[in-house]
Write a protein that holds these residues in place. Structure first.
Motif, mmCIF file in Angstrom:
data_model
loop_
_atom_site.group_PDB
_atom_site.id
_atom_site.type_symbol
_atom_site.label_atom_id
_atom_site.label_comp_id
_atom_site.label_asym_id
_atom_site.label_seq_id
_atom_site.Cartn_x
_atom_site.Cartn_y
_atom_site.Cartn_z
ATOM 1 N N PRO A 39 0.812 -1.227 0.000
ATOM 2 C CA PRO A 39 0.000 0.000 0.000
ATOM 3 C C PRO A 39 0.842 1.272 0.000
ATOM 4 O O PRO A 39 1.743 1.429 0.817
ATOM 5 C CB PRO A 39 -0.814 -0.131 1.293
ATOM 6 C CG PRO A 39 -0.914 -1.598 1.518
ATOM 7 C CD PRO A 39 0.390 -2.175 1.055
ATOM 8 N N GLY A 40 0.571 2.151 -0.953
ATOM 9 C CA GLY A 40 1.281 3.419 -1.041
ATOM 10 C C GLY A 40 2.706 3.322 -1.540
ATOM 11 O O GLY A 40 3.422 4.324 -1.559
ATOM 12 N N LYS A 41 3.100 2.141 -1.960
ATOM 13 C CA LYS A 41 4.487 1.928 -2.392
ATOM 14 C C LYS A 41 4.557 1.667 -3.897
ATOM 15 O O LYS A 41 3.557 1.582 -4.581
ATOM 16 C CB LYS A 41 5.102 0.742 -1.638
ATOM 17 C CG LYS A 41 5.058 0.865 -0.144
ATOM 18 C CD LYS A 41 5.922 2.004 0.370
ATOM 19 C CE LYS A 41 5.949 2.043 1.884
ATOM 20 N NZ LYS A 41 6.780 3.175 2.390
ATOM 21 N N SER A 42 5.800 1.534 -4.375
ATOM 22 C CA SER A 42 5.999 1.269 -5.790
ATOM 23 C C SER A 42 5.906 -0.229 -6.086
ATOM 24 O O SER A 42 5.535 -1.018 -5.231
ATOM 25 C CB SER A 42 7.361 1.815 -6.221
ATOM 26 O OG SER A 42 7.504 1.719 -7.620
ATOM 27 N N LEU A 43 6.238 -0.600 -7.289
ATOM 28 C CA LEU A 43 6.152 -1.983 -7.745
ATOM 29 C C LEU A 43 7.491 -2.689 -7.552
ATOM 30 O O LEU A 43 8.527 -2.184 -7.981
ATOM 31 C CB LEU A 43 5.764 -2.017 -9.221
ATOM 32 C CG LEU A 43 4.412 -1.432 -9.575
ATOM 33 C CD1 LEU A 43 4.269 -1.275 -11.079
ATOM 34 C CD2 LEU A 43 3.301 -2.327 -9.048
ATOM 35 N N GLU A 44 7.431 -3.856 -6.960
ATOM 36 C CA GLU A 44 8.621 -4.685 -6.770
ATOM 37 C C GLU A 44 8.571 -5.843 -7.739
ATOM 38 O O GLU A 44 7.588 -6.588 -7.768
ATOM 39 C CB GLU A 44 8.673 -5.209 -5.334
ATOM 40 C CG GLU A 44 9.806 -6.188 -5.060
ATOM 41 C CD GLU A 44 9.664 -6.868 -3.717
ATOM 42 O OE1 GLU A 44 8.761 -6.509 -2.940
ATOM 43 O OE2 GLU A 44 10.453 -7.797 -3.447
ATOM 44 N N ALA A 85 -0.378 -8.197 0.094
ATOM 45 C CA ALA A 85 0.008 -7.125 -0.827
ATOM 46 C C ALA A 85 -0.919 -7.212 -2.037
ATOM 47 O O ALA A 85 -1.791 -8.079 -2.100
ATOM 48 C CB ALA A 85 1.464 -7.271 -1.278
ATOM 49 N N THR A 86 -0.713 -6.330 -3.008
ATOM 50 C CA THR A 86 -1.396 -6.433 -4.297
ATOM 51 C C THR A 86 -0.412 -6.985 -5.311
ATOM 52 O O THR A 86 0.731 -6.511 -5.394
ATOM 53 C CB THR A 86 -1.933 -5.076 -4.761
ATOM 54 O OG1 THR A 86 -2.865 -4.578 -3.785
ATOM 55 C CG2 THR A 86 -2.643 -5.207 -6.101
ATOM 56 N N GLN B 36 0.926 5.831 -15.296
ATOM 57 C CA GLN B 36 -0.022 6.468 -14.376
ATOM 58 C C GLN B 36 -0.807 5.372 -13.671
ATOM 59 O O GLN B 36 -1.349 4.480 -14.329
ATOM 60 C CB GLN B 36 -0.991 7.366 -15.151
ATOM 61 C CG GLN B 36 -2.017 8.071 -14.264
ATOM 62 C CD GLN B 36 -3.183 8.634 -15.065
ATOM 63 O OE1 GLN B 36 -3.961 7.900 -15.655
ATOM 64 N NE2 GLN B 36 -3.301 9.957 -15.076
ATOM 65 N N GLN B 37 -0.852 5.441 -12.351
ATOM 66 C CA GLN B 37 -1.629 4.465 -11.595
ATOM 67 C C GLN B 37 -2.673 5.185 -10.751
ATOM 68 O O GLN B 37 -2.352 5.829 -9.751
ATOM 69 C CB GLN B 37 -0.737 3.603 -10.694
ATOM 70 C CG GLN B 37 -1.521 2.482 -10.015
ATOM 71 C CD GLN B 37 -0.659 1.582 -9.162
ATOM 72 O OE1 GLN B 37 0.428 1.951 -8.721
ATOM 73 N NE2 GLN B 37 -1.123 0.367 -8.939
ATOM 74 N N VAL B 38 -3.909 5.055 -11.182
ATOM 75 C CA VAL B 38 -5.036 5.584 -10.423
ATOM 76 C C VAL B 38 -5.352 4.612 -9.301
ATOM 77 O O VAL B 38 -5.195 3.388 -9.458
ATOM 78 C CB VAL B 38 -6.253 5.781 -11.345
ATOM 79 C CG1 VAL B 38 -7.474 6.208 -10.557
ATOM 80 C CG2 VAL B 38 -5.935 6.787 -12.442
ATOM 81 N N SER B 105 9.923 4.878 -6.855
ATOM 82 C CA SER B 105 8.941 4.917 -5.764
ATOM 83 C C SER B 105 7.729 5.769 -6.113
ATOM 84 O O SER B 105 6.729 5.732 -5.400
ATOM 85 C CB SER B 105 9.593 5.440 -4.488
ATOM 86 O OG SER B 105 10.183 6.704 -4.734
ATOM 87 N N GLY B 106 7.807 6.523 -7.199
ATOM 88 C CA GLY B 106 6.640 7.238 -7.683
ATOM 89 C C GLY B 106 6.488 8.650 -7.148
ATOM 90 O O GLY B 106 7.085 9.023 -6.141
#
Lengths: 112, 112
Positions: A39-44, A85-86, B36-38, B105-106
Motif C-alpha cells: 500500500p502506497g508503495k511502488s512496484l517490486e 500485498a497487491t 499512471q496508476q489511479v 517509488s513514484g
C-alpha cells in the motif's frame, strides 16, 4: 484491444494455506512479469517469464507460463502474513517493447 | 547502487496548472518509461523513451508530454491539470527496450 485479466481480484487466505492467482492475456506475448505492490508503495519485480513452460520460484511464490493457453499462474505455498500485498501481472509484446500492459491486480490478505 | 529515483514524492496542484515530474534511471539504463496508476487500478502506460527518442506512447491526451536528456534522466509534463489526473506516477528504467523493468517509488500527484 490488448487485455490482461487477473482473477481473483480479491483473495483472503489463512496462514499456511495454498492458493493460485491466474493471469490471462488476449494475444501472443513475448514476456510476462509479476510484480508486488505494498500500500502506497511502488512496484517490486518478482518474476520475468520469457518462454513457454517457464517456471520460476522464489520462497513461497512460484510463477509459471503457458503461452499456448495465454495463461500465467502465481502459486502461493503455505501463505504467511508478510505476503499480504497487491500482485500484478503484466505483459509486453515484441512490437511494443517498453510498453507493459498490466492486469487489474489481485489484493491478497493473509489472516492468522 | 541507487535505484530509480523520482522527484518530488508528493505534489498538490490546482486544476488548470502545469506540473513537471522527474526521473533518474539506474546508472547504465538507457530506457525510461512512465506510467499512471489511479487508486485501485493497475498502472497505465504513458510514454517510453530510449536513447533520447520516444519509442512508445499510450492513450493519453496531448496535455501529457515527456522528454529524455543526454544523461538518460527524464521529465514528464502535464498541462492544464484535471481532477482526473490525480494519481501515482511511476517511472521505470531498463537497459534496453525489452529488458526487465525497475520501478521508482513514484510521485503522488493530487489535483484539487
Amino acid at each position: 484491444e490488448l487485455k490482461v485479466e487477473q482473477n481473483p481480484l480479491f483473495l483472503s487466505m489463512q496462514e499456511g494455506k495454498n492458493y493460485t492467482i491466474y493471469c490471462n492475456y488476449s494475444t501472443t506475448s513475448d514476456r510476462l512479469y509479476w510484480y508486488r505492490q505494498d500500500p502506497g508503495k511502488s512496484l517490486e519485480s518478482l518474476f520475468v517469464l520469457l518462454s513457454n513452460g517457464a517456471v520460476k520460484q522464489e520462497g513461497r511464490l512460484m510463477a509459471s507460463l503457458d503461452t499456448k493457453a495465454r495463461l500465467s499462474t502465481l502459486h502461493i505455498t503455505a501463505a504467511v502474513h508478510d505476503l499480504s500485498a497487491t500482485y500484478f501481472c503484466a505483459v509486453s509484446w515484441a512490437t511494443s517493447y517498453g510498453k507493459l500492459t498490466f492486469g487489474q491486480g489481485t489484493i491478497l490478505t493473509v489472516h492468522p | 547502487d541507487a535505484g530509480v529515483t523520482q522527484s518530488p514524492t508528493h505534489l498538490i496542484k490546482t486544476r488548470g496548472q502545469q506540473v513537471t515530474l522527474r526521473c533518474s534511471p539506474i546508472s547504465g539504463h538507457k530506457s525510461v518509461s512512465w506510467y499512471q496508476q489511479v487508486l485501485g487500478q493497475g498502472p497505465q502506460f504513458i510514454f517510453q523513451y530510449y536513447e533520447k527518442e520516444e519509442r512508445g506512447r499510450g492513450n493519453f491526451p496531448d496535455r501529457f508530454s515527456a522528454r529524455q536528456f543526454p544523461n538518460y534522466s527524464s521529465e514528464l509534463n502535464v498541462n492544464a491539470l484535471l481532477l482526473g489526473d490525480s494519481a501515482l506516477y511511476l517511472c521505470a528504467s531498463s537497459l534496453s527496450t525489452g529488458e526487465g523493468y525497475t520501478f521508482g517509488s513514484g510521485t503522488r500527484l493530487t489535483v484539487v
